[in-house]
Design a protein around this motif. Sequence first.
Motif, PDB file in Angstrom:
ATOM      1  N   THR A 182       0.833  -1.093   0.023  1.00 34.00           N
ATOM      2  CA  THR A 182      -0.002  -0.065   0.058  1.00 34.00           C
ATOM      3  C   THR A 182       0.903   1.403  -0.173  1.00 34.00           C
ATOM      4  O   THR A 182       0.638   1.993  -0.817  1.00 34.00           O
ATOM      5  N   GLN A 183       1.749   1.219   0.982  1.00 31.30           N
ATOM      6  CA  GLN A 183       2.658   2.472   0.959  1.00 31.30           C
ATOM      7  C   GLN A 183       3.545   2.574  -0.422  1.00 31.30           C
ATOM      8  O   GLN A 183       3.751   3.793  -0.669  1.00 31.30           O
ATOM      9  N   VAL A 184       4.002   1.503  -1.200  1.00 30.84           N
ATOM     10  CA  VAL A 184       4.522   1.682  -2.398  1.00 30.84           C
ATOM     11  C   VAL A 184       3.654   2.300  -3.324  1.00 30.84           C
ATOM     12  O   VAL A 184       3.942   3.049  -4.106  1.00 30.84           O
ATOM     13  N   GLN A 185       2.184   2.013  -3.284  1.00 31.84           N
ATOM     14  CA  GLN A 185       1.452   2.907  -4.163  1.00 31.84           C
ATOM     15  C   GLN A 185       1.459   4.048  -4.127  1.00 31.84           C
ATOM     16  O   GLN A 185       1.490   4.951  -4.942  1.00 31.84           O
ATOM     17  N   LEU A 186       1.418   4.612  -2.738  1.00 33.51           N
ATOM     18  CA  LEU A 186       1.125   5.827  -2.490  1.00 33.51           C
ATOM     19  C   LEU A 186       2.161   6.819  -2.845  1.00 33.51           C
ATOM     20  O   LEU A 186       2.348   7.819  -3.100  1.00 33.51           O
ATOM     21  N   ILE A 224      -3.326   6.384  -9.489  1.00 28.48           N
ATOM     22  CA  ILE A 224      -4.508   6.954  -8.485  1.00 28.48           C
ATOM     23  C   ILE A 224      -6.019   6.168  -8.532  1.00 28.48           C
ATOM     24  O   ILE A 224      -6.336   5.880  -7.602  1.00 28.48           O
ATOM     25  N   ASP A 225      -6.084   6.116  -9.917  1.00 27.36           N
ATOM     26  CA  ASP A 225      -7.609   5.335 -10.221  1.00 27.36           C
ATOM     27  C   ASP A 225      -7.458   3.932  -9.724  1.00 27.36           C
ATOM     28  O   ASP A 225      -8.614   3.318  -9.245  1.00 27.36           O
ATOM     29  N   ARG A 226      -6.291   3.268  -9.882  1.00 31.64           N
ATOM     30  CA  ARG A 226      -6.177   1.766  -9.556  1.00 31.64           C
ATOM     31  C   ARG A 226      -6.340   1.804  -8.060  1.00 31.64           C
ATOM     32  O   ARG A 226      -6.918   1.103  -7.452  1.00 31.64           O
ATOM     33  N   PHE A 227      -5.855   2.724  -7.284  1.00 32.80           N
ATOM     34  CA  PHE A 227      -5.581   2.685  -5.877  1.00 32.80           C
ATOM     35  C   PHE A 227      -6.939   2.868  -5.246  1.00 32.80           C
ATOM     36  O   PHE A 227      -7.705   2.320  -4.279  1.00 32.80           O
ATOM     37  N   LEU A 228      -7.557   3.882  -5.900  1.00 28.90           N
ATOM     38  CA  LEU A 228      -9.238   4.066  -5.366  1.00 28.90           C
ATOM     39  C   LEU A 228      -9.989   3.003  -5.650  1.00 28.90           C
ATOM     40  O   LEU A 228     -10.959   2.899  -4.904  1.00 28.90           O
ATOM     41  N   LEU A 276      -9.142  -0.159  -5.948  1.00 29.54           N
ATOM     42  CA  LEU A 276      -8.867  -1.404  -5.219  1.00 29.54           C
ATOM     43  C   LEU A 276      -9.044  -0.841  -3.420  1.00 29.54           C
ATOM     44  O   LEU A 276      -9.246  -1.996  -2.857  1.00 29.54           O
ATOM     45  N   ASN A 277      -9.050   0.209  -3.328  1.00 32.33           N
ATOM     46  CA  ASN A 277      -9.100   0.848  -1.786  1.00 32.33           C
ATOM     47  C   ASN A 277     -10.036   1.806  -1.798  1.00 32.33           C
ATOM     48  O   ASN A 277      -9.657   2.823  -1.074  1.00 32.33           O
ATOM     49  N   PRO A 278     -11.235   1.910  -2.138  1.00 32.72           N
ATOM     50  CA  PRO A 278     -12.127   2.838  -1.843  1.00 32.72           C
ATOM     51  C   PRO A 278     -12.560   3.505  -0.297  1.00 32.72           C
ATOM     52  O   PRO A 278     -12.852   4.714  -0.207  1.00 32.72           O
ATOM     53  N   VAL A 282      -5.441  10.412  -1.630  1.00 32.32           N
ATOM     54  CA  VAL A 282      -5.042  10.172  -3.098  1.00 32.32           C
ATOM     55  C   VAL A 282      -6.101  10.860  -3.845  1.00 32.32           C
ATOM     56  O   VAL A 282      -5.760  11.158  -4.999  1.00 32.32           O
ATOM     57  N   THR A 283      -7.571  11.116  -3.463  1.00 29.30           N
ATOM     58  CA  THR A 283      -8.122  12.046  -4.532  1.00 29.30           C
ATOM     59  C   THR A 283      -7.744  13.481  -4.389  1.00 29.30           C
ATOM     60  O   THR A 283      -7.601  14.105  -5.685  1.00 29.30           O
ATOM     61  N   TYR A 284      -7.072  13.815  -3.414  1.00 30.76           N
ATOM     62  CA  TYR A 284      -6.198  15.112  -3.465  1.00 30.76           C
ATOM     63  C   TYR A 284      -5.217  15.418  -4.391  1.00 30.76           C
ATOM     64  O   TYR A 284      -4.962  16.198  -5.061  1.00 30.76           O
TER      65      TYR A 284
END
Length: 255
Positions: free
Chosen positions: A73-77, A96-100, A102-104, A112-114
């Motif tokens: 998760t931190q790697v993605q951030l 960003i779109d992938r993260f949101l 998979l992790n809404p 991430v939205t910011y």
Amino acid sequence: MHKFVKGAAVAFFSLAIVACSSKPDEEELLAGKQSPEELYSQARNSMELGNFSKAVKTLEALDSKYPFGPYKTQVQLDLIYAYYKQADTANAIANIDRFLKLNPTHPDADYVTYMRGLVNMQADSYMLHELLHIDRTDRDPQNAKDAFKDFAKLLKAYPDSKYAADARQRMQYLKNRLASYAIKVAEYYVKMDAWSAAAVRAQTVLESYSDTPYVEQALAIMAEAYGKLGQNELKQHVLMVMKANYPDNEMLKQD
């Protein structure tokens, strides 16, 4: 969880210090025997030094080699932030779109939205033009529109987010940018004697960006356009609004 990316993301622009070491080859990183901890430590050190190109290579290798590892998760951030710092819009938005997706409900979903807003806002800007004070408000504003939507989504979904105040300020800046663009287009239509199109474009400023400094210009364009179109009743209505709000406007002295 380490929050390296959060604090730094609030700055709109910052200068990156490029480290002297050569970029790591991703194949070597994948073939190496480094543990997830070692790879992530390398990536974090690169980010702290401002070497985001090297950080991206290491983070991408870590993401490929240990997709379900303890740092996933931190790697993605961190990748999102590193792509942003490299002005790599496509990869930043994709991650960003992938993260949101998979992790809404993730605690960092507001961040991430910011970041999506920051990335789109960055894509809309031309630093060289700004440094040289070159007016390019006539450029395609699609990224500015997307950034505005991103920040609006943040405020709606996470009104108490620590990023909300900054998002509001950026939305005002974007409103000014979009209003300025609308005026540029309206002025172009005026030059082309396309009076109906000029009036419609100027009216969008009143409808969507009434809290920007461009309302007076929009009203002046509308008054001139309605006059050219022979729509005197509409012109007089616009002039009344101008008299009430901008009594010193030159157009009122001429009329």
